[in-house]
Design an enzyme around this catalytic site. Structure first.
Site, PDB file in Angstrom:
ATOM      1  CE  LYS A  44      -2.992  -2.237   3.165  1.00  0.00           C
ATOM      2  NZ  LYS A  44      -3.232  -2.447   4.580  1.00  0.00           N
ATOM      3  N   GLY A  45       2.151   1.077   0.564  1.00  0.00           N
ATOM      4  CA  GLY A  45       2.927   2.248   0.488  1.00  0.00           C
ATOM      5  C   GLY A  45       3.136   3.426  -0.395  1.00  0.00           C
ATOM      6  CG  ASP A 101       7.033   2.144  -0.216  1.00  0.00           C
ATOM      7  OD1 ASP A 101       7.767   1.184  -0.895  1.00  0.00           O
ATOM      8  OD2 ASP A 101       6.093   1.600   0.777  1.00  0.00           O
ATOM      9  CE  LYS A 132      15.080   3.156   5.291  1.00  0.00           C
ATOM     10  NZ  LYS A 132      14.636   2.009   6.016  1.00  0.00           N
ATOM     11  CG  PHE A 153      11.272   2.329  10.345  1.00  0.00           C
ATOM     12  CD1 PHE A 153      11.188   1.390   9.630  1.00  0.00           C
ATOM     13  CD2 PHE A 153       9.728   2.740  10.316  1.00  0.00           C
ATOM     14  CE1 PHE A 153      10.108   0.589   9.086  1.00  0.00           C
ATOM     15  CE2 PHE A 153       8.403   2.240  10.129  1.00  0.00           C
ATOM     16  CZ  PHE A 153       8.729   1.047   9.443  1.00  0.00           C
ATOM     17  CB  VAL A 154      11.037   7.277   6.597  1.00  0.00           C
ATOM     18  CG1 VAL A 154      12.403   7.924   6.729  1.00  0.00           C
ATOM     19  CG2 VAL A 154      11.059   6.505   5.642  1.00  0.00           C
ATOM     20  CG  ASP A 160       2.722   0.703   7.449  1.00  0.00           C
ATOM     21  OD1 ASP A 160       3.442   0.581   6.543  1.00  0.00           O
ATOM     22  OD2 ASP A 160       2.341  -0.240   8.158  1.00  0.00           O
TER      23      ASP A 160
HETATM   24  P1  5GP Z   1      13.275  -4.238   0.327  1.00  0.00           P
HETATM   25  O1  5GP Z   1      12.995  -5.632  -0.254  1.00  0.00           O
HETATM   26  O2  5GP Z   1      13.760  -3.259  -0.696  1.00  0.00           O
HETATM   27  O3  5GP Z   1      14.081  -4.522   1.470  1.00  0.00           O
HETATM   28  O4  5GP Z   1      11.867  -3.548   0.960  1.00  0.00           O
HETATM   29  C1  5GP Z   1      11.050  -2.762   0.640  1.00  0.00           C
HETATM   30  C2  5GP Z   1       9.829  -2.553   1.525  1.00  0.00           C
HETATM   31  O5  5GP Z   1      10.231  -2.518   2.715  1.00  0.00           O
HETATM   32  C3  5GP Z   1       9.332  -1.426   0.997  1.00  0.00           C
HETATM   33  O6  5GP Z   1       8.159  -1.273   0.097  1.00  0.00           O
HETATM   34  C4  5GP Z   1       8.620  -1.002   2.396  1.00  0.00           C
HETATM   35  O7  5GP Z   1       7.320  -1.721   2.496  1.00  0.00           O
HETATM   36  C5  5GP Z   1       9.599  -1.615   3.472  1.00  0.00           C
HETATM   37  N1  5GP Z   1      10.326  -0.609   4.070  1.00  0.00           N
HETATM   38  C6  5GP Z   1      11.680  -0.528   3.890  1.00  0.00           C
HETATM   39  N2  5GP Z   1      12.125   0.592   4.842  1.00  0.00           N
HETATM   40  C7  5GP Z   1      11.302   1.088   5.062  1.00  0.00           C
HETATM   41  C8  5GP Z   1      10.873   2.374   6.077  1.00  0.00           C
HETATM   42  O8  5GP Z   1      11.835   2.928   6.443  1.00  0.00           O
HETATM   43  N3  5GP Z   1       9.767   2.827   6.409  1.00  0.00           N
HETATM   44  C9  5GP Z   1       8.662   1.872   6.147  1.00  0.00           C
HETATM   45  N4  5GP Z   1       7.558   2.387   6.481  1.00  0.00           N
HETATM   46  N5  5GP Z   1       8.702   0.787   5.359  1.00  0.00           N
HETATM   47  C10 5GP Z   1       9.930   0.484   4.822  1.00  0.00           C
END
Ligand code: 5GP
Length: 175
Positions: A44-45, A101, A132, A153-154, A160
């Site tokens: 949903k992000g 997101d 990141k 963590f944002v 969310d």
């Molecule tokens: P990845 O597979 O790149 O590790 O994960 C991406 C997903 O992790 C993003 O789509 C998001 O849902 C979640 N995520 C990663 N970092 C953050 C953060 O700082 N805040 C939030 N709310 N979600 C995050």
């Protein structure tokens, strides 16, 4: 317990709005004026980012949505992702842009790119509001990045914490 807004603003609403408009222009410049774009968003992000992005675009766009969940992301680096809701229509011959997101380890995005590429789009690009880079586990290509941030963590602007804070118009840190 009374609701408290996170106070540690990382990126203000004004900065986000400006950058999202710039991103929309960057994207539009990269395609022929008559090219139709098909934007795929991961629930949903990315829903607010997607909403602002398409409203800054001045051409024919269509949208579709996917929902995914990662298997034990903290314990494995396999990047295996389960598709909870698949797309409504096929991608063959379309100019597809994945709208995400945040790219953190990159595992979710790498998997999505792989499965969507297999559906034979004419082109496949990715736009992420946030990146990141210090957390990256796989080298995934992101064509458009809104903001590069530290490992914090944002929340807010669609993102969310336990389903809270998605409605904030700005991005804030919780840690
Ligand atoms: P990845 O597979 O790149 O590790 O994960 C991406 C997903 O992790 C993003 O789509 C998001 O849902 C979640 N995520 C990663 N970092 C953050 C953060 O700082 N805040 C939030 N709310 N979600 C995050």
């Amino acid at each position: 317990m009374a609701y408290e807004e996170p106070k540690n603003v990382l990126i203000s609403s004004e900065e986000i709005q400006l950058r999202v408009r710039e991103l929309a222009q960057e994207i539009e410049r990269d395609y022929a004026a008559d090219a139709q774009l098909h934007l795929i968003s991961v629930l949903k992000g990315a829903f607010i980012f997607l909403g602002d992005l398409v409203r800054s675009m001045n051409r024919q766009v269509s949208l579709d949505f996917m929902a995914v969940s990662s298997y034990g992301k903290s314990t494995t680096s396999s990047g295996e992702v389960r598709v909870l809701k698949d797309l409504d229509s096929g991608l063959e011959g379309r100019n597809v842009i994945i709208v995400e997101d945040i790219v953190d380890t990159g595992l979710t995005l790498a998997y999505l790119q792989e499965i969507l590429h297999a559906r034979s789009p004419k082109s496949l690009k990715t736009a992420c509001l946030l990146s990141k880079p210090s957390r990256r586990v796989v080298d995934v290509k992101v064509d458009y990045i809104g903001f590069t941030i530290e490992d914090r963590f944002v929340v807010g602007y669609g993102l969310d914490y336990a389903e809270q804070y998605r409605n904030l118009p700005y991005l804030a840190t919780l840690d």
